[in-house]
Scaffold this motif. Structure first.
Motif, PDB file in Angstrom:
ATOM      1  N   LEU A 205       5.066   2.318  15.276  1.00 57.56           N
ATOM      2  CA  LEU A 205       4.532   1.003  14.921  1.00 57.56           C
ATOM      3  C   LEU A 205       4.333   0.126  16.154  1.00 57.56           C
ATOM      4  O   LEU A 205       3.435  -0.724  16.176  1.00 57.56           O
ATOM      5  N   ASN A 206       5.146   0.346  17.189  1.00 56.51           N
ATOM      6  CA  ASN A 206       4.978  -0.448  18.412  1.00 56.51           C
ATOM      7  C   ASN A 206       3.599  -0.240  19.022  1.00 56.51           C
ATOM      8  O   ASN A 206       2.997  -1.183  19.556  1.00 56.51           O
ATOM      9  N   VAL A 207       3.077   0.982  18.947  1.00 56.16           N
ATOM     10  CA  VAL A 207       1.752   1.264  19.496  1.00 56.16           C
ATOM     11  C   VAL A 207       0.671   0.540  18.692  1.00 56.16           C
ATOM     12  O   VAL A 207      -0.298   0.018  19.251  1.00 56.16           O
ATOM     13  N   VAL A 208       0.838   0.500  17.372  1.00 56.30           N
ATOM     14  CA  VAL A 208      -0.120  -0.200  16.515  1.00 56.30           C
ATOM     15  C   VAL A 208      -0.241  -1.658  16.939  1.00 56.30           C
ATOM     16  O   VAL A 208      -1.342  -2.201  17.103  1.00 56.30           O
ATOM     17  N   TYR A 209       0.905  -2.304  17.155  1.00 58.94           N
ATOM     18  CA  TYR A 209       0.884  -3.712  17.568  1.00 58.94           C
ATOM     19  C   TYR A 209       0.427  -3.876  19.009  1.00 58.94           C
ATOM     20  O   TYR A 209      -0.271  -4.848  19.337  1.00 58.94           O
ATOM     21  N   ASP A 210       0.781  -2.948  19.875  1.00 60.92           N
ATOM     22  CA  ASP A 210       0.385  -3.062  21.280  1.00 60.92           C
ATOM     23  C   ASP A 210      -1.129  -3.012  21.448  1.00 60.92           C
ATOM     24  O   ASP A 210      -1.666  -3.591  22.401  1.00 60.92           O
ATOM     25  N   ARG A 211      -1.815  -2.335  20.538  1.00 60.06           N
ATOM     26  CA  ARG A 211      -3.273  -2.281  20.668  1.00 60.06           C
ATOM     27  C   ARG A 211      -3.955  -3.417  19.910  1.00 60.06           C
ATOM     28  O   ARG A 211      -5.176  -3.449  19.797  1.00 60.06           O
ATOM     29  N   GLY A 212      -3.154  -4.365  19.399  1.00 57.74           N
ATOM     30  CA  GLY A 212      -3.710  -5.575  18.802  1.00 57.74           C
ATOM     31  C   GLY A 212      -3.961  -5.488  17.313  1.00 57.74           C
ATOM     32  O   GLY A 212      -4.673  -6.331  16.752  1.00 57.74           O
ATOM     33  N   LEU A 213      -3.368  -4.492  16.644  1.00 56.29           N
ATOM     34  CA  LEU A 213      -3.537  -4.315  15.208  1.00 56.29           C
ATOM     35  C   LEU A 213      -2.282  -4.791  14.475  1.00 56.29           C
ATOM     36  O   LEU A 213      -1.295  -5.175  15.088  1.00 56.29           O
ATOM     37  N   ILE A 214      -2.339  -4.761  13.162  1.00 55.28           N
ATOM     38  CA  ILE A 214      -1.210  -5.208  12.352  1.00 55.28           C
ATOM     39  C   ILE A 214      -0.680  -4.038  11.536  1.00 55.28           C
ATOM     40  O   ILE A 214      -1.433  -3.127  11.190  1.00 55.28           O
ATOM     41  N   GLY A 215       0.623  -4.055  11.260  1.00 57.48           N
ATOM     42  CA  GLY A 215       1.178  -2.952  10.500  1.00 57.48           C
ATOM     43  C   GLY A 215       2.594  -3.224  10.024  1.00 57.48           C
ATOM     44  O   GLY A 215       3.182  -4.269  10.309  1.00 57.48           O
ATOM     45  N   THR A 216       3.132  -2.247   9.307  1.00 55.41           N
ATOM     46  CA  THR A 216       4.487  -2.354   8.777  1.00 55.41           C
ATOM     47  C   THR A 216       5.015  -0.951   8.495  1.00 55.41           C
ATOM     48  O   THR A 216       4.306   0.039   8.644  1.00 55.41           O
ATOM     49  N   TYR A 217       6.283  -0.883   8.099  1.00 56.70           N
ATOM     50  CA  TYR A 217       6.899   0.377   7.698  1.00 56.70           C
ATOM     51  C   TYR A 217       6.913   0.475   6.171  1.00 56.70           C
ATOM     52  O   TYR A 217       6.902  -0.536   5.465  1.00 56.70           O
ATOM     53  N   ASN A 218       6.973   1.707   5.671  1.00 60.15           N
ATOM     54  CA  ASN A 218       7.285   1.897   4.261  1.00 60.15           C
ATOM     55  C   ASN A 218       7.763   3.326   4.029  1.00 60.15           C
ATOM     56  O   ASN A 218       7.357   4.263   4.726  1.00 60.15           O
ATOM     57  N   ASP A 219       8.641   3.464   3.062  1.00 53.30           N
ATOM     58  CA  ASP A 219       9.052   4.761   2.538  1.00 53.30           C
ATOM     59  C   ASP A 219       8.258   4.946   1.251  1.00 53.30           C
ATOM     60  O   ASP A 219       8.463   4.206   0.283  1.00 53.30           O
ATOM     61  N   TRP A 220       7.342   5.903   1.231  1.00 56.06           N
ATOM     62  CA  TRP A 220       6.463   6.036   0.075  1.00 56.06           C
ATOM     63  C   TRP A 220       7.139   6.674  -1.128  1.00 56.06           C
ATOM     64  O   TRP A 220       6.476   6.914  -2.141  1.00 56.06           O
ATOM     65  N   CYS A 221       8.429   6.914  -1.038  1.00 50.93           N
ATOM     66  CA  CYS A 221       9.200   7.236  -2.234  1.00 50.93           C
ATOM     67  C   CYS A 221       9.755   5.956  -2.860  1.00 50.93           C
ATOM     68  O   CYS A 221      10.529   6.001  -3.821  1.00 50.93           O
ATOM     69  N   GLU A 222       9.375   4.813  -2.291  1.00 48.94           N
ATOM     70  CA  GLU A 222       9.731   3.505  -2.815  1.00 48.94           C
ATOM     71  C   GLU A 222       8.453   2.692  -2.979  1.00 48.94           C
ATOM     72  O   GLU A 222       7.398   3.024  -2.428  1.00 48.94           O
ATOM     73  N   ALA A 223       8.552   1.609  -3.717  1.00 49.56           N
ATOM     74  CA  ALA A 223       7.393   0.735  -3.918  1.00 49.56           C
ATOM     75  C   ALA A 223       7.050   0.007  -2.624  1.00 49.56           C
ATOM     76  O   ALA A 223       7.922  -0.269  -1.808  1.00 49.56           O
ATOM     77  N   CYS A 247       9.986  13.346  -2.804  1.00 50.00           N
ATOM     78  CA  CYS A 247       9.780  12.749  -4.120  1.00 50.00           C
ATOM     79  C   CYS A 247       8.506  13.329  -4.721  1.00 50.00           C
ATOM     80  O   CYS A 247       7.665  13.886  -4.012  1.00 50.00           O
ATOM     81  N   GLU A 248       8.328  13.169  -6.008  1.00 48.22           N
ATOM     82  CA  GLU A 248       7.182  13.751  -6.696  1.00 48.22           C
ATOM     83  C   GLU A 248       5.908  12.962  -6.410  1.00 48.22           C
ATOM     84  O   GLU A 248       5.917  11.731  -6.345  1.00 48.22           O
ATOM     85  N   MET A 249       4.814  13.690  -6.279  1.00 47.48           N
ATOM     86  CA  MET A 249       3.526  13.073  -5.970  1.00 47.48           C
ATOM     87  C   MET A 249       3.111  12.047  -7.023  1.00 47.48           C
ATOM     88  O   MET A 249       2.482  11.031  -6.710  1.00 47.48           O
ATOM     89  N   LYS A 250       3.447  12.307  -8.275  1.00 40.73           N
ATOM     90  CA  LYS A 250       2.960  11.428  -9.338  1.00 40.73           C
ATOM     91  C   LYS A 250       3.468  10.001  -9.169  1.00 40.73           C
ATOM     92  O   LYS A 250       2.755   9.048  -9.506  1.00 40.73           O
ATOM     93  N   TYR A 251       4.672   9.842  -8.619  1.00 39.27           N
ATOM     94  CA  TYR A 251       5.200   8.489  -8.438  1.00 39.27           C
ATOM     95  C   TYR A 251       4.488   7.762  -7.298  1.00 39.27           C
ATOM     96  O   TYR A 251       4.251   6.554  -7.373  1.00 39.27           O
ATOM     97  N   VAL A 252       4.120   8.507  -6.257  1.00 37.76           N
ATOM     98  CA  VAL A 252       3.350   7.906  -5.170  1.00 37.76           C
ATOM     99  C   VAL A 252       1.968   7.505  -5.687  1.00 37.76           C
ATOM    100  O   VAL A 252       1.462   6.416  -5.389  1.00 37.76           O
ATOM    101  N   LEU A 253       1.351   8.352  -6.486  1.00 38.78           N
ATOM    102  CA  LEU A 253       0.031   8.051  -7.041  1.00 38.78           C
ATOM    103  C   LEU A 253       0.071   6.845  -7.965  1.00 38.78           C
ATOM    104  O   LEU A 253      -0.847   6.015  -7.979  1.00 38.78           O
TER     105      LEU A 253
END
Length: 320
Positions: A205-223, A247-253
């Motif tokens: 994520l540090n690289v995302v911000y260093d190049r002037g973009l925006i971002g965040t973290y997430n665990d896609w087994c959570e909302a 985690c199961e794909m259906k919950y991510v979908l």
């Protein structure tokens, strides 16, 4: 401490409201001028110890600037509060990390990290940041290859989703980015991209911000923490291949369906196995999907699944 953690060296902190301008405002704050002066002096004293200086002050607004280099930190006494974080603290860790009662001094090895030191916009978008080498596999060469590769990929995506690049798609999410290459390739289009770095992937994520973009973290087994029906397009690149064991794909979908607007689009880049599996599940969610080749039609290891969420209503809602 948390403000200091997320602020770059040389960054600015703006405070509007009490106790700034207490000399003229204390009457309406249900307090005394002596109490407000004490609060302001305590704040100024703490910021001085944290290597911040008062940059400007006007009316109800005060601006402090964080030290750009490590000179101030070197002159701090060891007994001064707050202390410097020891070597056990990972300065870039952020996912489920408790708030810290210490400060991190700038890394002297990074010469282009602070405000005013990074390349100017938009050049910084294509220049490999220094911190690209802080995680496994990261390098200037890998960054440049990724940047070029995503330009080719996005051009191909636009042939499959004609709305991409027009004013019909505004809010976009890259669900598992590495360097933010997908977003960088779309920089000239009338949209913005939320870059999401997997909490179980490389900490880039540090690289995302260093190049002037925006971002965040997430665990896609959570909302994902956002309002329902927020995004016009969701993009994912190998997300299920990397994390389906957790985690199961259906919950991510289902979570994708929750945050996607009606008539919103999904571009999924995956192995043929997951493309076929997701297509079957997506049909049950009333998405219209079709498979396609990647920009390299000879690549049998990856396929594209292009979906659009339908704007359907239940029979009960339609009758009302």
């Amino acid at each position: 401490m948390e403000i200091d953690r997320v602020l770059r060296p040389g960054g600015f902190w703006v405070l509007s409201g009490p106790p700034v301008n207490y000399e003229n405002r204390w009457h309406g704050w249900n307090t005394t001028i002596e109490e407000q002066k004490a609060d302001y002096d305590a704040l100024q004293g703490l910021l001085n110890k944290m290597c911040y200086k008062l940059y400007n002050k006007k009316d109800d607004i005060a601006v402090w600037q964080k030290s750009l280099d490590s000179g101030c930190y070197a002159s701090r006494e060891k007994t001064v509060y707050p202390p410097e974080c020891d070597d056990s603290i990972e300065p870039d860790a952020a996912w489920y990390v408790p708030m810290r009662s210490c400060i991190v001094k700038p890394n002297p090895n990074f010469k282009q990290l602070g405000v005013g030191q990074t390349p100017k916009w938009p050049q910084r978008l294509k220049v490999a940041p220094e911190r690209v080498r802080t995680f496994s596999g990261g390098s200037d060469g890998a960054f440049k290859k990724d940047t070029t590769q995503w330009v080719t990929r996005v051009n191909h995506y636009k042939t499959m989703v004609p709305d991409l690049g027009t004013d019909k798609i505004r809010n976009v999410m890259d669900m598992n980015t590495l360097y933010g290459g997908f977003a960088a390739a779309l920089i000239d289009d009338p949209l913005w991209v939320m870059n999401v770095v997997s909490s179980y992937g490389l900490n880039s994520l540090n690289v995302v911000y260093d190049r002037g973009l925006i971002g965040t973290y997430n665990d896609w087994c959570e909302a994902f923490s956002t309002y329902p029906r927020t995004y016009d397009l969701l993009h994912l690149d190998g997300l299920f291949s990397a994390e389906s064991h957790r985690c199961e794909m259906k919950y991510v979908l289902l979570e994708m369906d929750r945050i996607l607007r009606p008539t919103g689009h999904v571009i999924m880049r995956e192995s043929p196995h997951f493309v076929n599996s997701v297509k079957n599940l997506a049909t049950g969610m009333r998405w219209n999907c079709h498979q396609g080749d990647t920009e390299d039609a000879k690549n049998g290891d990856e396929k594209l699944l292009i979906c659009q969420k339908t704007d359907w209503r239940s029979s009960k809602a339609a009758s009302e």
